[in-house]
Every structure is written in structure tokens, then in C-alpha cells.
Scaffold this motif. Structure first.
Motif, PDB file in Angstrom:
ATOM      1  N   ASP A  13     -30.374 -20.275  12.853  1.00 42.37           N
ATOM      2  CA  ASP A  13     -30.204 -18.819  12.902  1.00 42.37           C
ATOM      3  C   ASP A  13     -28.859 -18.421  13.521  1.00 42.37           C
ATOM      4  O   ASP A  13     -28.385 -17.306  13.298  1.00 42.37           O
ATOM      5  CB  ASP A  13     -31.335 -18.181  13.705  1.00 42.37           C
ATOM      6  N   ASP A  14     -28.278 -19.326  14.294  1.00 41.36           N
ATOM      7  CA  ASP A  14     -26.993 -19.025  14.935  1.00 41.36           C
ATOM      8  C   ASP A  14     -25.804 -19.453  14.085  1.00 41.36           C
ATOM      9  O   ASP A  14     -24.658 -19.226  14.470  1.00 41.36           O
ATOM     10  CB  ASP A  14     -26.911 -19.733  16.296  1.00 41.36           C
ATOM     11  N   PHE A  15     -26.088 -20.070  12.946  1.00 44.60           N
ATOM     12  CA  PHE A  15     -25.006 -20.553  12.078  1.00 44.60           C
ATOM     13  C   PHE A  15     -24.334 -19.367  11.394  1.00 44.60           C
ATOM     14  O   PHE A  15     -24.990 -18.550  10.748  1.00 44.60           O
ATOM     15  CB  PHE A  15     -25.564 -21.519  11.038  1.00 44.60           C
ATOM     16  N   ASP A  16     -23.011 -19.280  11.522  1.00 44.93           N
ATOM     17  CA  ASP A  16     -22.232 -18.165  10.962  1.00 44.93           C
ATOM     18  C   ASP A  16     -21.471 -18.651   9.734  1.00 44.93           C
ATOM     19  O   ASP A  16     -20.469 -19.359   9.870  1.00 44.93           O
ATOM     20  CB  ASP A  16     -21.260 -17.644  12.019  1.00 44.93           C
ATOM     21  N   PRO A  17     -21.914 -18.292   8.532  1.00 44.51           N
ATOM     22  CA  PRO A  17     -21.237 -18.771   7.324  1.00 44.51           C
ATOM     23  C   PRO A  17     -19.759 -18.388   7.271  1.00 44.51           C
ATOM     24  O   PRO A  17     -18.926 -19.176   6.815  1.00 44.51           O
ATOM     25  CB  PRO A  17     -22.019 -18.098   6.191  1.00 44.51           C
ATOM     26  N   GLN A  18     -19.429 -17.176   7.731  1.00 48.20           N
ATOM     27  CA  GLN A  18     -18.031 -16.748   7.676  1.00 48.20           C
ATOM     28  C   GLN A  18     -17.160 -17.596   8.599  1.00 48.20           C
ATOM     29  O   GLN A  18     -16.037 -17.990   8.236  1.00 48.20           O
ATOM     30  CB  GLN A  18     -17.909 -15.277   8.050  1.00 48.20           C
ATOM     31  N   ALA A  19     -17.656 -17.896   9.786  1.00 45.83           N
ATOM     32  CA  ALA A  19     -16.907 -18.758  10.700  1.00 45.83           C
ATOM     33  C   ALA A  19     -16.750 -20.153  10.111  1.00 45.83           C
ATOM     34  O   ALA A  19     -15.697 -20.789  10.245  1.00 45.83           O
ATOM     35  CB  ALA A  19     -17.607 -18.823  12.054  1.00 45.83           C
ATOM     36  N   PHE A  20     -17.798 -20.640   9.456  1.00 41.84           N
ATOM     37  CA  PHE A  20     -17.730 -21.950   8.810  1.00 41.84           C
ATOM     38  C   PHE A  20     -16.649 -21.963   7.734  1.00 41.84           C
ATOM     39  O   PHE A  20     -15.856 -22.906   7.638  1.00 41.84           O
ATOM     40  CB  PHE A  20     -19.092 -22.289   8.204  1.00 41.84           C
ATOM     41  N   ILE A  21     -16.605 -20.914   6.911  1.00 42.38           N
ATOM     42  CA  ILE A  21     -15.588 -20.825   5.857  1.00 42.38           C
ATOM     43  C   ILE A  21     -14.192 -20.839   6.462  1.00 42.38           C
ATOM     44  O   ILE A  21     -13.294 -21.545   5.992  1.00 42.38           O
ATOM     45  CB  ILE A  21     -15.813 -19.549   5.010  1.00 42.38           C
ATOM     46  N   ASP A  22     -13.992 -20.065   7.520  1.00 43.77           N
ATOM     47  CA  ASP A  22     -12.676 -20.015   8.158  1.00 43.77           C
ATOM     48  C   ASP A  22     -12.252 -21.394   8.673  1.00 43.77           C
ATOM     49  O   ASP A  22     -11.101 -21.814   8.491  1.00 43.77           O
ATOM     50  CB  ASP A  22     -12.682 -19.009   9.308  1.00 43.77           C
ATOM     51  N   HIS A  23     -13.180 -22.107   9.305  1.00 45.76           N
ATOM     52  CA  HIS A  23     -12.869 -23.438   9.818  1.00 45.76           C
ATOM     53  C   HIS A  23     -12.556 -24.405   8.682  1.00 45.76           C
ATOM     54  O   HIS A  23     -11.622 -25.216   8.783  1.00 45.76           O
ATOM     55  CB  HIS A  23     -14.039 -23.974  10.656  1.00 45.76           C
ATOM     56  N   PRO A  69     -17.487 -27.881   0.871  1.00 49.41           N
ATOM     57  CA  PRO A  69     -17.989 -26.923   1.869  1.00 49.41           C
ATOM     58  C   PRO A  69     -18.832 -25.807   1.247  1.00 49.41           C
ATOM     59  O   PRO A  69     -19.782 -25.317   1.872  1.00 49.41           O
ATOM     60  CB  PRO A  69     -16.704 -26.350   2.494  1.00 49.41           C
ATOM     61  N   LEU A  70     -18.512 -25.415   0.014  1.00 43.72           N
ATOM     62  CA  LEU A  70     -19.286 -24.381  -0.652  1.00 43.72           C
ATOM     63  C   LEU A  70     -20.687 -24.891  -0.973  1.00 43.72           C
ATOM     64  O   LEU A  70     -21.680 -24.161  -0.829  1.00 43.72           O
ATOM     65  CB  LEU A  70     -18.576 -23.936  -1.930  1.00 43.72           C
ATOM     66  N   MET A  71     -20.757 -26.141  -1.414  1.00 38.52           N
ATOM     67  CA  MET A  71     -22.058 -26.740  -1.689  1.00 38.52           C
ATOM     68  C   MET A  71     -22.896 -26.800  -0.416  1.00 38.52           C
ATOM     69  O   MET A  71     -24.091 -26.509  -0.428  1.00 38.52           O
ATOM     70  CB  MET A  71     -21.863 -28.140  -2.262  1.00 38.52           C
ATOM     71  N   PHE A  72     -22.255 -27.174   0.687  1.00 42.87           N
ATOM     72  CA  PHE A  72     -22.977 -27.248   1.965  1.00 42.87           C
ATOM     73  C   PHE A  72     -23.551 -25.885   2.338  1.00 42.87           C
ATOM     74  O   PHE A  72     -24.713 -25.778   2.771  1.00 42.87           O
ATOM     75  CB  PHE A  72     -22.038 -27.749   3.063  1.00 42.87           C
ATOM     76  N   LEU A  73     -22.764 -24.835   2.164  1.00 42.95           N
ATOM     77  CA  LEU A  73     -23.246 -23.503   2.509  1.00 42.95           C
ATOM     78  C   LEU A  73     -24.443 -23.102   1.656  1.00 42.95           C
ATOM     79  O   LEU A  73     -25.423 -22.542   2.166  1.00 42.95           O
ATOM     80  CB  LEU A  73     -22.123 -22.477   2.314  1.00 42.95           C
ATOM     81  N   MET A  74     -24.381 -23.378   0.358  1.00 47.05           N
ATOM     82  CA  MET A  74     -25.486 -22.999  -0.527  1.00 47.05           C
ATOM     83  C   MET A  74     -26.754 -23.777  -0.196  1.00 47.05           C
ATOM     84  O   MET A  74     -27.855 -23.222  -0.187  1.00 47.05           O
ATOM     85  CB  MET A  74     -25.085 -23.205  -1.988  1.00 47.05           C
ATOM     86  N   LEU A  75     -26.605 -25.073   0.087  1.00 42.49           N
ATOM     87  CA  LEU A  75     -27.777 -25.867   0.426  1.00 42.49           C
ATOM     88  C   LEU A  75     -28.352 -25.451   1.779  1.00 42.49           C
ATOM     89  O   LEU A  75     -29.569 -25.444   1.978  1.00 42.49           O
ATOM     90  CB  LEU A  75     -27.413 -27.353   0.430  1.00 42.49           C
ATOM     91  N   THR A  76     -27.475 -25.107   2.711  1.00 43.30           N
ATOM     92  CA  THR A  76     -27.956 -24.635   4.010  1.00 43.30           C
ATOM     93  C   THR A  76     -28.728 -23.331   3.864  1.00 43.30           C
ATOM     94  O   THR A  76     -29.777 -23.130   4.476  1.00 43.30           O
ATOM     95  CB  THR A  76     -26.778 -24.436   4.977  1.00 43.30           C
ATOM     96  N   LYS A  77     -28.242 -22.453   3.008  1.00 47.24           N
ATOM     97  CA  LYS A  77     -28.882 -21.153   2.808  1.00 47.24           C
ATOM     98  C   LYS A  77     -30.256 -21.295   2.163  1.00 47.24           C
ATOM     99  O   LYS A  77     -31.199 -20.588   2.524  1.00 47.24           O
ATOM    100  CB  LYS A  77     -27.983 -20.274   1.922  1.00 47.24           C
ATOM    101  N   HIS A  78     -30.382 -22.238   1.205  1.00 51.80           N
ATOM    102  CA  HIS A  78     -31.603 -22.292   0.402  1.00 51.80           C
ATOM    103  C   HIS A  78     -32.498 -23.497   0.681  1.00 51.80           C
ATOM    104  O   HIS A  78     -33.595 -23.569   0.126  1.00 51.80           O
ATOM    105  CB  HIS A  78     -31.244 -22.282  -1.084  1.00 51.80           C
TER     106      HIS A  78
END
Length: 226
Positions: free
Chosen positions: A195-205, A176-185
Motif C-alpha cells: 500500500d505504500d508503494f508509489d508507482p510514480q516514484a518508481f517510474i522516476d527512479h 519496469p513497465l511490466m513490473f508495475l502492471m504485475l504489481t498492480k494486478h
């Protein structure tokens, strides 16, 4: 009796202050350019210009682009591991709470910062620069996996987590961390409504899902034959 005032230290000359700040300024400029352009496309002349110094000055601190890149990674990522290891030693909560705290610390210190772009760079360019790839594996990937392994081992030792193969479970935590970094960059440009993607909500899920899979559960009751 009035005490004699202590002599004041002489002010540091502006030129000396500038000299002391140069390594940090060069690392900041290098991180920006490596993330923006990648390793291969970044030229030391550009880094020096962005930091406001000459190429010769850059080489006084970092003899090559490879040395500069390694210093950037150590400053922005590697330096976190010792701090996190100490925090894990002192953590008094449950292992589930520890895993949640690890995700949060990673997001605050790396994931949400420019340093997360280094991961995308490595995924794209590691195959062309084996020395850089070996360095990154040795100083980033292996220590990160060791920290996650400690969390999993703690949970299994206390009975909070069921027995799992740590080799594969470590990757489940990292994914999931890799997914977040790739999504960001990178991937974010291809994701609808990014633009509606919430990284913090994703981490919690993701933490909730991981804990549901990891946490030990009572064995089902065996029906009694009458």
C-alpha cells in the motif's frame, strides 16, 4: 430585419442513442470481466448481462469472444500507438526528456488504468490461446517495441546515448513497465507494504537509472607518460 431562425435538428430518439452506445458499453463491460476473470473464464453471456443487453445483441457487434477481446485490446491499447508516434515526431526536447515523457504517457493512458490488466491476462493465458497470442504480439508488442526502438535510435544518432544493442535495450525499457502492471494486478498481494508503494516514484527512479546507463559519457583521460 429579423433573421429567420434555422430549423432545429430533430432530437435523436432515446432508442437510437441507446443503440449507438451499445458497442462502447459492451467493450467497457468486456474489459472489466477480462481483467477480473481472465480470457478463458469470461463468458459472453456475462458481458452481455453487465452491459444490459442480450447475448444475441452482443453477437450483432462482435461475432465471437475472440473478436470481442481483440476489439477491447484495440480500443484500450492499440489506439494509443498512432497518437504516440505523432507526438514523437513532433517532440522538440532531448531524447532523455522524450523517454521520460513516454513513460509518463504510458502510465497515464494505460498503466494506471484497467487496460494494464490485459498484460497480466496475456502472460497467464497466451500459451493456451495461440491465435490470441499472435494477435497481441502483432498489434501490441511489436508496435510498442518499434516506438521504443525509435527513442533509442534517436538518442544514439544525436550522441546523447551510447551505442547499445537495441534488441536488448528495448527489453530494459519495457521491464519496469511490466513490473508495475504485475504489481498492480497480481504481485502486489505478495509484496510487503504494498500500500505504500508509489508507482510514480518508481517510474522516476527507473528513468534515472536507465538514463545513467544509456547516456554517453566522456572517455576517461589517458594518463600521459613523462
Amino acid at each position: 430585419m429579423v433573421p429567420t431562425p434555422l430549423p432545429l435538428s430533430p432530437p435523436v430518439p432515446k432508442r437510437e442513442r441507446r443503440k449507438e452506445a451499445r458497442p462502447g458499453e459492451l467493450l467497457e463491460a468486456a474489459l472489466d470481466l477480462f481483467v477480473e476473470k481472465g480470457y478463458a473464464a469470461t463468458r459472453v453471456e456475462e458481458v452481455a448481462a453487465r452491459a444490459g443487453v442480450s447475448k444475441g445483441t452482443l453477437f450483432l457487434y462482435f461475432p465471437s469472444k475472440e473478436d470481442l477481446f481483440k476489439a477491447v485490446v484495440r480500443e484500450s491499447i492499440v489506439g494509443r500507438f498512432a497518437e504516440w508516434s505523432t507526438q514523437m515526431d513532433e517532440f522538440a526536447g532531448s531524447t532523455g526528456e522524450m523517454l521520460r515523457a513516454c513513460y509518463q504517457a504510458w502510465w497515464e493512458r494505460i498503466g494506471s488504468t484497467r487496460a494494464s490488466g490485459i498484460t497480466k491476462l496475456m502472460l497467464c493465458e497466451a500459451g493456451n490461446f495461440p491465435e490470441i497470442a499472435q494477435f497481441y504480439q502483432r498489434e501490441v508488442i511489436e508496435p510498442a517495441q518499434q516506438l521504443i526502438h525509435r527513442v533509442l535510435a534517436r538518442g544514439m544518432a544525436t550522441g546523447e546515448f551510447r551505442a547499445v544493442d537495441p534488441v536488448y535495450a528495448v527489453h530494459a525499457v519495457i521491464a519496469p513497465l511490466m513490473f508495475l502492471m504485475l504489481t498492480k494486478h497480481s504481485m502486489g498481494a505478495c509484496v510487503p507494504n504494498a500500500d505504500d508503494f508509489d508507482p510514480q516514484a518508481f517510474i522516476d527512479h527507473q528513468i534515472d537509472s536507465l538514463l545513467y546507463g544509456l547516456c554517453a559519457r566522456p572517455a576517461p583521460a589517458v594518463p600521459v607518460s613523462l
